[in-house]
Design an enzyme around this catalytic site. Sequence first.
Site, PDB file in Angstrom:
ATOM      1  N   LYS A   1       0.816  -1.221   0.000  1.00 32.67           N
ATOM      2  CA  LYS A   1       0.000   0.000   0.000  1.00 32.67           C
ATOM      3  C   LYS A   1       0.850   1.273   0.000  1.00 32.67           C
ATOM      4  O   LYS A   1       0.476   2.274  -0.614  1.00 32.67           O
ATOM      5  CB  LYS A   1      -0.972  -0.008   1.183  1.00 32.67           C
TER       6      LYS A   1
ATOM      7  N   ASP B   1     -10.610   2.286   1.312  1.00 34.89           N
ATOM      8  CA  ASP B   1     -10.904   1.686   2.615  1.00 34.89           C
ATOM      9  C   ASP B   1     -11.766   2.632   3.453  1.00 34.89           C
ATOM     10  O   ASP B   1     -12.585   2.191   4.260  1.00 34.89           O
ATOM     11  CB  ASP B   1      -9.615   1.372   3.375  1.00 34.89           C
TER      12      ASP B   1
END
Length: 284
Positions: A75, A111
């Site tokens: 990420k 997210d």
Amino acid sequence: MTEKPQKSPVLAGVVGCPVNHSLSPVIHTIWAKRAGVDGYYIPIEVPPDYDEFARAMDSLRTVGFAGVNITIPHKENALRYADSVSENAKQTGAANMLTFSEEGAAAENSDIIGFAEAVREKKSAPGMSALVLGAGGAARGVLLALKTLGFTDIRIANRTIERAKELAELFDLTVIDWTKKSEAIDNIDILVNTTSLGMSGQPPLEFNLSALNPSALVADIVYAPLKTSLLKDAEDKGHATVNGLAMLMHQAVPGFRAWFGADAKVDDELRGELVKELARRGKS
């Protein structure tokens, strides 16, 4: 008569190490079938090194991938690789989406949307106070989602208090000592576990819910098992709960819409298919 050139299938995927555990290919395959889209969503394992990641992304762009989801440990690599970065990705310091175009690679963090939508499903008026357990990358996304939902009194507890203090300074939070976390819930509206405690193969999360407001929501970002000991205890006490599967489904929506160009619906049918897949893998 000149034949029309055949349109290439849409290509997308999820990149991580390891990655075969991911449920994202199941989600996107179901949505593509529903929408009648000719497309493929593929798990792609890439070693943790940034140079390996960059080479893999260059290759995917060359063969025409529309974009990829990013999972652990890439990420931060995705953020570094990107040509443009959304505000959400900047604030979390991580990206779980890369979208490829002629302008370059655009980084996003869905997210935040994923958790916010999962909470909205269960609680239309979530209140003002929250306690978040954990201070890793997942916690940052949850904290931003809570801010989006209107929470103003957010407390954080982490096993390493220094990391909790770092996030507290960034997001204007109150730090709670890990050993006193069960004592800090008497007037909160949502409790969120973002740690790995309770996950399959990890130690359980020890938490006493006795002082929790009866109307409070309890959330756990873990989806293997689907019901952690925290969620089981919460349900036994009559609390509404949110599991990691809800967040996973909702965070997948922006990617599918961006890459496959069709609508993506989170519903009981999708949830049921994922529950069956987890059972098949022995992780439900």
